[in-house]
Design a protein around this motif. Structure first.
Motif, PDB file in Angstrom:
ATOM      1  N   TYR A  45     -10.296 -31.533  -1.776  1.00  0.00           N
ATOM      2  CA  TYR A  45      -8.245 -32.610  -1.109  1.00  0.00           C
ATOM      3  C   TYR A  45      -8.325 -33.723  -2.340  1.00  0.00           C
ATOM      4  N   GLY A  46      -8.858 -34.400  -2.731  1.00  0.00           N
ATOM      5  CA  GLY A  46      -8.375 -35.538  -3.784  1.00  0.00           C
ATOM      6  C   GLY A  46      -7.836 -34.561  -5.111  1.00  0.00           C
ATOM      7  N   THR A  47      -8.779 -34.109  -5.121  1.00  0.00           N
ATOM      8  CA  THR A  47      -8.789 -33.431  -6.267  1.00  0.00           C
ATOM      9  C   THR A  47      -6.913 -32.424  -6.104  1.00  0.00           C
ATOM     10  N   ILE A  48      -6.970 -31.433  -5.037  1.00  0.00           N
ATOM     11  CA  ILE A  48      -5.767 -31.105  -4.614  1.00  0.00           C
ATOM     12  C   ILE A  48      -4.104 -32.074  -4.951  1.00  0.00           C
ATOM     13  N   VAL A  49      -4.614 -33.361  -3.919  1.00  0.00           N
ATOM     14  CA  VAL A  49      -3.744 -33.858  -4.081  1.00  0.00           C
ATOM     15  C   VAL A  49      -3.352 -34.850  -5.215  1.00  0.00           C
ATOM     16  N   TYR A  51      -3.968 -33.490  -8.272  1.00  0.00           N
ATOM     17  CA  TYR A  51      -3.574 -32.542  -9.523  1.00  0.00           C
ATOM     18  C   TYR A  51      -1.874 -32.487  -9.476  1.00  0.00           C
ATOM     19  N   GLY A  52      -1.286 -32.646  -7.565  1.00  0.00           N
ATOM     20  CA  GLY A  52      -0.251 -31.976  -6.870  1.00  0.00           C
ATOM     21  C   GLY A  52       1.200 -33.039  -7.656  1.00  0.00           C
ATOM     22  N   LEU A  53       0.489 -34.467  -7.477  1.00  0.00           N
ATOM     23  CA  LEU A  53       0.913 -35.727  -7.728  1.00  0.00           C
ATOM     24  C   LEU A  53       1.135 -35.712  -9.175  1.00  0.00           C
ATOM     25  N   ILE A  54       0.059 -35.129  -9.861  1.00  0.00           N
ATOM     26  CA  ILE A  54       0.022 -35.356 -11.861  1.00  0.00           C
ATOM     27  C   ILE A  54       1.349 -34.687 -12.037  1.00  0.00           C
TER      28      ILE A  54
END
Length: 57
Positions: A45-49, A51-54
């Motif tokens: 979940y943290g990786t997806i969030v 990645y979305g912010l970047i």
């Protein structure tokens, strides 16, 4: 007949020390599995969030 029931693990009372140890070990394994799945899900979940912010910037 009573001699066989003492040796039979199915007939052994669950309040015996071996039964308690088995239940305790099973509980620890279940807790470790749940914890591992939770950590993996949180990291994903943290990786997806992240990645979305970047990508969004």
């Amino acid at each position: 007949m009573s001699e066989n029931s003492e040796k039979d693990p199915i007939q052994r009372p669950s309040s015996s020390p071996e039964g308690k140890r088995t239940r305790l070990n099973a509980g620890r394994i279940a807790l470790m599995l749940v914890g591992t799945v939770a950590v993996v899900a949180f990291v994903l979940y943290g990786t997806i969030v992240f990645y979305g912010l970047i990508k969004g910037s």
